[in-house]
Write a protein that holds these residues in place. Structure first.
Motif, PDB file in Angstrom:
ATOM      1  N   UNK A  32       0.824  -1.198   0.000  1.00  0.00           N
ATOM      2  CA  UNK A  32       0.000   0.000   0.000  1.00  0.00           C
ATOM      3  C   UNK A  32       0.861   1.251   0.000  1.00  0.00           C
ATOM      4  N   UNK A  33       1.930   1.202   0.781  1.00  0.00           N
ATOM      5  CA  UNK A  33       2.798   2.367   0.893  1.00  0.00           C
ATOM      6  C   UNK A  33       3.466   2.675  -0.441  1.00  0.00           C
ATOM      7  N   UNK A  34       3.980   1.648  -1.087  1.00  0.00           N
ATOM      8  CA  UNK A  34       4.634   1.883  -2.378  1.00  0.00           C
ATOM      9  C   UNK A  34       3.629   2.392  -3.398  1.00  0.00           C
ATOM     10  N   UNK A  35       2.487   1.767  -3.401  1.00  0.00           N
ATOM     11  CA  UNK A  35       1.445   2.155  -4.338  1.00  0.00           C
ATOM     12  C   UNK A  35       1.056   3.616  -4.093  1.00  0.00           C
ATOM     13  N   UNK A  36       0.926   3.947  -2.826  1.00  0.00           N
ATOM     14  CA  UNK A  36       0.537   5.311  -2.466  1.00  0.00           C
ATOM     15  C   UNK A  36       1.582   6.318  -2.915  1.00  0.00           C
ATOM     16  N   UNK A  37       2.830   6.016  -2.626  1.00  0.00           N
ATOM     17  CA  UNK A  37       3.873   6.982  -2.956  1.00  0.00           C
ATOM     18  C   UNK A  37       3.918   7.223  -4.460  1.00  0.00           C
ATOM     19  N   UNK A  38       3.920   6.115  -5.207  1.00  0.00           N
ATOM     20  CA  UNK A  38       3.919   6.280  -6.656  1.00  0.00           C
ATOM     21  C   UNK A  38       2.693   7.035  -7.123  1.00  0.00           C
ATOM     22  N   UNK A  39       1.561   6.635  -6.581  1.00  0.00           N
ATOM     23  CA  UNK A  39       0.311   7.227  -7.043  1.00  0.00           C
ATOM     24  C   UNK A  39       0.229   8.691  -6.715  1.00  0.00           C
ATOM     25  N   UNK A  40       0.626   9.070  -5.510  1.00  0.00           N
ATOM     26  CA  UNK A  40       0.453  10.470  -5.170  1.00  0.00           C
ATOM     27  C   UNK A  40       1.463  11.332  -5.913  1.00  0.00           C
ATOM     28  N   UNK A  41       2.669  10.814  -6.104  1.00  0.00           N
ATOM     29  CA  UNK A  41       3.656  11.624  -6.824  1.00  0.00           C
ATOM     30  C   UNK A  41       3.231  11.803  -8.283  1.00  0.00           C
ATOM     31  N   UNK A  42       2.922  10.704  -8.947  1.00  0.00           N
ATOM     32  CA  UNK A  42       2.546  10.844 -10.357  1.00  0.00           C
ATOM     33  C   UNK A  42       1.248  11.633 -10.482  1.00  0.00           C
ATOM     34  N   UNK A  43       0.324  11.405  -9.569  1.00  0.00           N
ATOM     35  CA  UNK A  43      -0.942  12.128  -9.642  1.00  0.00           C
ATOM     36  C   UNK A  43      -0.721  13.617  -9.501  1.00  0.00           C
ATOM     37  N   UNK A  44       0.147  13.999  -8.570  1.00  0.00           N
ATOM     38  CA  UNK A  44       0.335  15.434  -8.377  1.00  0.00           C
ATOM     39  C   UNK A  44       1.090  16.034  -9.557  1.00  0.00           C
ATOM     40  N   UNK A  45       2.009  15.262 -10.117  1.00  0.00           N
ATOM     41  CA  UNK A  45       2.693  15.766 -11.301  1.00  0.00           C
ATOM     42  C   UNK A  45       1.686  15.990 -12.420  1.00  0.00           C
ATOM     43  N   UNK A  46       0.737  15.058 -12.536  1.00  0.00           N
ATOM     44  CA  UNK A  46      -0.267  15.222 -13.584  1.00  0.00           C
ATOM     45  C   UNK A  46      -1.086  16.488 -13.345  1.00  0.00           C
ATOM     46  N   UNK A  47      -1.457  16.699 -12.109  1.00  0.00           N
ATOM     47  CA  UNK A  47      -2.270  17.875 -11.809  1.00  0.00           C
ATOM     48  C   UNK A  47      -1.507  19.148 -12.145  1.00  0.00           C
ATOM     49  N   UNK A  48      -0.216  19.128 -11.850  1.00  0.00           N
ATOM     50  CA  UNK A  48       0.601  20.292 -12.171  1.00  0.00           C
ATOM     51  C   UNK A  48       0.672  20.499 -13.674  1.00  0.00           C
ATOM     52  N   UNK A  49       0.931  19.420 -14.391  1.00  0.00           N
ATOM     53  CA  UNK A  49       1.101  19.548 -15.832  1.00  0.00           C
ATOM     54  C   UNK A  49      -0.170  19.992 -16.535  1.00  0.00           C
ATOM     55  N   UNK A  50      -1.299  19.518 -16.022  1.00  0.00           N
ATOM     56  CA  UNK A  50      -2.559  19.887 -16.669  1.00  0.00           C
ATOM     57  C   UNK A  50      -2.793  21.392 -16.626  1.00  0.00           C
ATOM     58  N   UNK A  51      -2.235  22.061 -15.614  1.00  0.00           N
ATOM     59  CA  UNK A  51      -2.456  23.498 -15.531  1.00  0.00           C
ATOM     60  C   UNK A  51      -1.881  24.191 -16.766  1.00  0.00           C
TER      61      UNK A  51
END
Lengths: 451, 103, 486, 120, 299
Positions: free
Chosen positions: A150-169
């Motif tokens: 869960x921890x690994x999944x979370x770390x990957x998911x939150x990092x990539x997700x936030x990068x996506x949110x940034x890029x979409x701007x």
């Protein structure tokens, strides 16, 4: 408003059902939770049927009700129902059992949002809804392995997700709208286009387990309950590809992004199979193989906008993938997590053995199974889009695939010491029968249903 | 190009860089989540800047900000939830110590 | 009545019915098997009776399938496929009768056999590129499990090798089919034949892809190495099907796809293809000569015989004179049928020998002709047929091929050397096994029983029939080949 | 007053506070004296000296609430804009937010039922 | 001009509250007492605990004062008599009050003392308990006023004070306000009984003076907020607006200071349980009720 709500019927029904499931879970009535979930999924599927030919959107274009979204529902909802049954077979009677079912339904709701996304906000919500639910599902057993996964999944998911949110701007800045249908405005603004695209590839590529965003997949699948791994490997992944289709089909094909995606696709399938070749843990093996399958699905994404069969290709292969991967995981649930557990299962449980062979051959891409039909579509789309080399790589990788999957088939028919196997239980048998039937039958029938 | 926009975007990029570096270099789950928060904050800065200087009449941007804020909070909530579960199972939330699953 | 469809799917339906039967004992299974294959045999006779048409495909059955991409369920026949369909139904019926002795997991075995028959018939009758590929690959899976499940000592490895080889081989075909589709917008093979959709470099690429696929399947030198392993390890009926039917997929595809759909490219590459054919024929013969294992030897003669087929097709493509072309194609097609009959018989006989002695080494036997005259004489007859003795099945076929070669591309005639080698190796084998000093170990070896006679005798009759009166067969083939060649 | 000016005032207020505090310190320096004596600077710990720094992990027994709080607090961000236009929108707004609040409340109840609202 | 007036009023208010607190705690009513205490504090020794986190230690009280002052900035004394009439005043108040938590945590962490530390963490728990109860009632208030501006909020109560209109919200807000200002019975972070001052334990001299001042400002700010949100601000007959606000504020402050003295202290986890299980349910119900009433009775 009323029209919008009517068109959102399946989603609303599912959301309502999820709430009801939570209520039932408060009363610790796990069977009731399951029953509500299955009923809602069935009703929701039924509600989708009349809307398959729709080509519209709701809430000012932010949420699309179109062919992709419609067929996606038809794929994801039954797939989720099967995953629920698998979860039932695995965790019946455990603490917080109903919560798992409710979470699964909620994640599926997120998956539906991904596949209907017509706007950055819906995309973000979809990614987060699927992501957060999945993290919790993976960590559900709360033991060492599960929390690590869960921890690994979370770390990957939150990092990539936030990068996506940034890029979409940047896309918002360039196009002046958060709607994907306005992405055509980006024509000429190469840098902006690339910035956003990299971000989207990170965010969705993580969900889809594309190289190099795949590291979490084997660990997460391995640490999670098998049924959850099965669910994540098909539903959220398929949804990610539907989202890809929604996002990228309006994006100007400039700055060479299709080539970049094609390279990722080639790398993904090759790496996935190579890594799978050396696994002895069945769940990890299937995890890597499903990484490779993502590479194939990406071939359809590469062809988006050029080839008219790119979207059907993604849909068909996704459907096939859902059926066969779920089935393979279901057989693993019967057999065990290690490659050695497959020894002789073809003899001791002939029906499951046959089913497993069907799944594995379909994953390899042997006709006339469903997986083959999907791959043919993908190859055609890629060739039509001018990516002959990618199709060739895909075909060459089928050989690696064969190696991977035969490693599982061969021991199944080796004679092992006899012993009466435990009965597998009705839910699992249902899942295996349904997925095997779909894998066998839909390959031939799929063509008839398609527009 | 509008200079204020460039300044705001630079701030956003700096936040993004710091956040991403933090998220990738830290080994403690909580610290990684901090990095993620910074990245999300950079997205907020960017959105607001684009809205303010390029597309002031697009209300969707404000909605995007709200959604990103919700994402921040929810990601933290679930993240800490998993951190707690991990701590209970293992007594540590270090990524370096998560080596059970490999191959 | 859609006889083609019925013939194609009757076996697999019978197999499915068997799977859900409550009683799946060996007796029931074999009854189902013989019944189904027998029925298919009768249906193919009826199809034969309906006849073919000199202009294009006859008895076409068509149902829309994947409308979006122009793929449909299309079956049909011409003078190239009808003989192969007949051959298939005969060989499967005989294999079913022969296999009736197998007790180990009989139901699964029968289901696989029936699935293979469906695949084989479908491959020969499909008129849709995608459908063809589907049947083509299904046969692969069936054969893999047959070898892996019922083969001899080293079966797993052999099965894997077979599977890897032929799957790797067949994937390029898929690319070629996709290419043809993208060139024409349909999967209809008739359209591809009437107006070859690809030209220039695209056609050449497609041709190379197809040639690779079919070369593996045929098998031609140098991609033949799976064949001996697979044959040696396969169960007898499996060998018969493999050699008698499945090798024909390759040659059938060579004509149907490579020759007809990319004609220009094929003509340009004709010399190379011919060279491969010649080398295969020679290599097969010499490699067979070096074998002491009977089954392996016969397997290598298959390489040799299929080399002749390749030669025939290549010469037809190279020759400018329509008559030569027709002769080449006639010979090639007839060779396919003859090889099916003769090699089928030989594998049956070796299988029978192995059942009795549990050995295939030539050196283990001796003087068996007196002990088991039925078996012995049947083998001698088949061997003579295989080495091309006039009056037996291979002679008219090989005669036509060499005739065409002589007319069209005379250098290819060097392959005739192979016939000499084949003669030598068969004589050696007959001498070692059936003549000479009797090995006392086999003093009480029983001769063929009624069932075995029932299997072998029809093949021998057909061998002789094709050899002395091939008219009925050649006319059928010729009807189509004059059109293709002309 | 423009928005910017208003925030300038607030910033000025902050700076003013800083000035006030500094001047208070200065005043204290003037009217009082500190004498350095041993053990005067021991932090209050009922007279005994703590062995280690106290900056260690503190078991926040209320973290169940804290996790819920994170989610709830952010949801309120959606409620302010809604509250402001509530009377204009009327019944529709009530229904919208009714669903929202119901789900929020359901979440609370679920957390409660799963033992999140408990001293852990 | 208005800024100076408001600050002056604030200073007077703080002094009055200090007087009143002295009366409530020690039972002696003395007008001079707070001034003498302040001078005494300034004259006393300033001790820096050993190995502190100096930055946190020094910043804590200042931040607390800033937080208090910023929350006062959006409270209107009378129309126009306000430091900054922000359009999002109510939200800003909320934001400013959030720094109270930060200040207390910093102050608790800074001195490297066990009691202070425990006090800080206790306040964190307390914060989690009261934060939602600040936010949710304000939402309901804003619903009626159709604005987040504090001036508008006061004006919206012309017909009926919110204390009558939404009494549930009022009660919750006051309870939450007690928590923000760690007033009894919710004063465990600085619990005199078991933590010897808790967060305040290590502060001496001028630092403690600033701390106490900040606390007074916060009490005034919260009273002012209560008056603005629930008691109609400057609205009232006869007297000028500013006087009404001042009177009401002092009255509310007095009530808040006295009320809890007679109740048993509340541990932070009891406070948490009550405010989450009962408080938030009621707050949600409050929002819903106000919604329904606002639609039915348009006042």
């Amino acid at each position: 408003m009323g029209r919008d709500l009517a068109l959102l019927g399946p989603e609303l029904l599912l959301a309502g059902a999820a709430m009801l499931m939570i209520v039932a879970e408060m009363a610790r009535a796990a069977r009731l939770v399951l029953a509500i979930g299955l009923t809602a999924l069935a009703l929701s599927t039924a509600l989708t049927l009349p809307m398959l030919d729709a080509e519209t959107s709701v809430f000012g274009g932010t949420y699309r009700i179109d062919a992709i979204a419609g067929w996606a529902k038809l794929i994801l909802l039954p797939g989720t129902a099967l995953a629920l049954l698998m979860a039932r077979a695995e965790i019946a009677g455990r603490d917080r059992e109903g919560s798992v079912y409710a979470l699964i339904v909620l994640v599926t709701l997120g998956a539906l949002m991904l596949s209907g996304a017509g706007d950055m906000m819906v995309l973000v919500i979809g990614v987060v809804l699927t992501g957060l639910g999945s993290f919790a599902l993976v960590a559900y057993p709360r033991d060492d392995a599960a929390t690590e996964a869960g921890m690994k999944y979370l770390v990957f998911g939150s990092v990539t997700g936030s990068v996506m949110i940034y890029g979409l701007t940047f896309w918002f800045g360039g196009a002046g709208s958060t709607l994907f249908s306005e992405l055509g405005q980006l024509r000429g603004q190469t840098l902006v286009l690339i910035a956003g695209l990299i971000a989207v590839i990170a965010g969705l590529g993580y969900k889809a387990a594309l190289v190099p965003f795949h590291f979490w997949a084997p660990d997460a699948y391995d640490g999670a309950p098998v049924s959850v791994a099965a669910y994540l490997s098909v539903i959220t992944k398929a949804a990610a590809f539907f989202a890809f289709a929604q996002v990228l089909r309006d994006l100007p094909r400039e700055a060479g992004w299709p080539v970049a995606l094609a390279l990722i696709s080639a790398a993904t399938m090759t790496y996935g199979y190579l890594a799978a070749l050396v696994q002895t843990n069945l769940v990890r093996l299937i995890a890597y193989s499903s990484v490779a399958q993502s590479g194939y699905l990406l071939m359809g994404v590469v062809a988006l906008g050029v080839s008219p069969i790119a979207v059907p290709a993604i849909l068909i292969f996704a459907a096939a993938y859902v059926a066969m991967n779920l089935g393979a995981f279901a057989v693993i649930m019967v057999a065990g997590r290690s490659l050695a557990d497959l020894e002789g299962i073809g003899r001791s449980r002939p029906w499951f053995g046959v089913a497993m062979v069907v799944f594995l051959l379909s994953l390899t891409g042997i006709p006339p199974l469903f997986g083959f039909v999907g791959k043919v579509y993908l190859f055609m789309a890629a060739v039509e889009a001018g990516f002959l080399w990618l199709a060739v790589i895909g075909i060459l990788n089928s050989v690696l695939a064969l190696g991977v999957y035969l490693r599982m088939v061969v021991p199944m028919y080796r004679t092992a010491e006899a012993g009466a196997p435990d009965p597998a239980g009705l839910p699992l048998a249902t899942v295996i029968a349904a997925t095997a039937g779909a894998t066998l039958g839909l390959g031939v029938l799929a063509g008839m249903f398609l527009p | 190009m509008i200079p204020e926009l460039m300044i705001a975007l630079s701030v956003g990029a700096a936040l993004f860089g710091v956040g991403l570096y933090g998220a990738l270099s830290q080994t403690n789950l909580v610290m990684i989540l901090m990095g993620v928060e910074l990245v999300l904050a950079s997205a907020l800065v960017n959105t607001v800047a684009f809205w303010r200087y390029l597309h002031p009449d697009v209300t969707a941007a404000k909605m995007y900000v709200l959604i990103v804020m919700a994402v921040m909070a929810l990601e933290m909530a679930v993240g800490f939830g998993i951190a707690v579960a991990r701590f209970r199972a293992r007594g540590s939330v270090e990524m370096e110590e998560a080596r059970e699953l490999k191959g | 009545m859609p006889l083609l469809t019925i013939a194609t799917f009757l076996p697999i339906l019978a197999g499915l019915a068997l799977m859900v039967l409550p009683d799946r004992s060996a007796r029931i299974a074999h009854r189902v098997s013989i019944g189904a294959t027998g029925a298919v045999f009768l249906i193919t006779l009826a199809i034969w009776a309906r006849g073919i048409s000199p202009d294009g495909f006859a008895q076409v059955e068509e149902i829309a399938w994947i409308r979006a991409i122009g793929a449909a369920y299309r079956l049909g026949l011409d003078g190239l496929s009808l003989p192969l369909v007949l051959l298939t139904s005969v060989l499967f019926l005989l294999s079913a009768i022969y296999s009736a002795r197998i007790g180990e997991r009989a139901a699964s075995y029968v289901v696989l056999m029936l699935m293979l028959e469906t695949a084989a018939l479908g491959t020969f009758m499909a008129l849709d590129g995608l459908l063809f590929y589907v049947f083509f690959e299904v046969s692969l899976v069936g054969m893999y499990f047959m070898i892996a499940g019922w083969g001899y000592e080293d079966r797993q490895r052999a099965a894997l090798m077979f599977f890897l080889y032929t799957l790797l081989g067949s994937l390029p075909l898929l690319l070629a089919i996709i290419g043809l589709y993208l060139g024409s917008g349909t999967f209809d093979m008739r359209a591809w034949i009437d107006a070859p959709p690809l030209t220039g470099i695209a056609a050449m690429l497609a041709l190379i892809a197809m040639l690779f696929t079919f070369a593996v399947k045929i098998p031609a030198f140098p991609v033949h190495t799976w064949l001996p392993a697979a044959h040696v390890q396969a169960p007898t009926a499996g060998s018969v099907i493999l050699a008698g039917v499945m090798l024909k997929f390759g040659t059938y595809g060579l004509v149907r796809f490579a020759y007809l759909m990319t004609p220009e490219a094929f003509a340009r590459a004709g010399q190379v293809i011919l060279a491969f054919g010649v080398v295969s024929a020679l290599y097969g013969a010499f490699a067979a000569l070096a074998q002491t294992d009977l089954k392996k030897m016969i397997a290598y003669t298959s390489v040799n015989h299929m080399g002749y087929v390749v030669m025939g097709v290549a010469v037809a493509a190279l020759a400018s004179d329509p008559r030569t072309r027709t002769i080449g194609l006639d010979g090639a097609t007839l060779q396919m049928v003859s090889h099916g009959l003769v090699t089928g018989a030989l594998f049956f006989l070796v299988g029978m020998l192995q059942d009795r002695a549990h050995s295939r080494g030539m050196a283990d036997f001796g003087g068996l002709l007196g002990r088991v005259p039925w078996l012995g004489w049947a083998f001698v007859l088949s061997a003579f047929a295989s080495l091309g003795l006039p009056g037996l099945a291979h002679f008219p076929a090989e005669f036509q091929i060499f005739l065409a070669t002589l007319n069209g591309m005379p250098w290819g005639i060097v392959a005739i050397l192979a016939i000499v080698v084949t003669a030598a190796l068969y004589l050696r084998a007959i001498a070692a096994v059936f003549l000479g000093e009797a090995n006392p170990k086999w003093a009480d070896m029983p001769d063929l029983d009624r069932r075995e006679k029932l299997v072998v005798v029809p093949l021998l009759i057909l061998t002789v029939l094709v050899g002395i009166a091939p008219g009925w067969l050649i006319d059928m083939i010729h009807t189509t080949m004059t059109r293709i060649g002309g | 007053m423009s928005e910017l000016a208003q925030y300038a005032i607030l910033f000025g207020l902050t700076v003013g506070v800083l000035g006030l505090v500094l001047s208070l310190h200065a005043l204290a320096r003037v009217i009082g004296q500190s004498r350095a004596e041993p053990a005067k600077d021991v932090p209050a710990a009922a007279g005994s000296l703590s062995r280690d720094p106290v900056w260690v992990r503190y078991h926040a027994k209320y973290y169940g609430y804290a996790l819920l709080f994170l989610a709830f607090d952010m949801e309120m961000a959606f409620m302010y804009p809604w509250a402001v236009v509530y009377r204009e929108e009327g019944l529709v707004a009530l229904l919208d937010m009714g669903v929202f609040l119901a789900i929020l409340f359901l979440g609370l109840l679920y957390g409660w039922s799963q033992g999140a609202l408990r001293r852990q | 001009m208005s800024i100076v007036l408001v600050l002056l009023a604030l200073a007077i208010g703080c002094y009055l509250v200090a007087v009143f607190e002295g009366w409530a705690v020690h039972g002696r009513f003395s007008l001079m007492r707070p001034a003498i205490s302040a001078l005494a504090l300034l004259g006393r020794e300033q001790i820096l605990p050993r190995t502190p986190d100096r930055l946190f230690f020094e910043t804590g009280p200042i931040l607390l004062l800033v937080a208090g002052l910023l929350s006062v900035a959006v409270i209107p004394l009378a129309p126009g008599l306000i430091i900054t009439d922000l359009a999002i005043g109510a939200l800003f108040l909320n934001a400013a009050l959030a720094y109270v938590l930060v200040a207390l945590i910093m102050a608790g962490w800074g001195p490297n003392g066990a009691y202070a530390m425990v006090g800080g963490w206790r306040f964190l728990g307390q914060f989690i308990a009261y934060a939602m109860l600040i936010v949710m009632p304000i939402t309901a208030v804003a619903m009626r006023a159709e604005s987040l501006s504090t001036t508008q909020i006061v004006l919206s109560q012309a017909a009926l004070w919110n204390v009558v209109y939404q009494p549930i919200g009022f009660v919750l807000f006051v309870i939450a306000a007690l928590g923000v200002a760690w007033l009894p019975p919710i004063d465990l972070p600085t619990g005199g009984g078991d933590l010897a001052g808790g967060v305040e334990a290590e502060y001496t001299g001028a630092r403690l003076a600033v701390w106490r001042l900040a606390r007074l400002v916060i009490v005034v700010a919260l009273s002012g907020a209560t008056v603005t949100f629930y008691f109609g601000g400057w609205l009232g007959p006869w007297l000028p607006g500013w006087a009404w606000t001042a009177l009401k504020t002092v009255a509310v402050a007095a009530a808040m200071l006295t009320l809890g003295r007679h109740l048993p202290r509340l541990r932070e986890e009891r406070y948490l349980a009550v405010s989450w299980k009962l408080g938030i349910s009621l707050a949600l119900a409050n929002i819903f009720l106000v919604g329904v009433i606002a639609l039915l009775v348009p006042i």
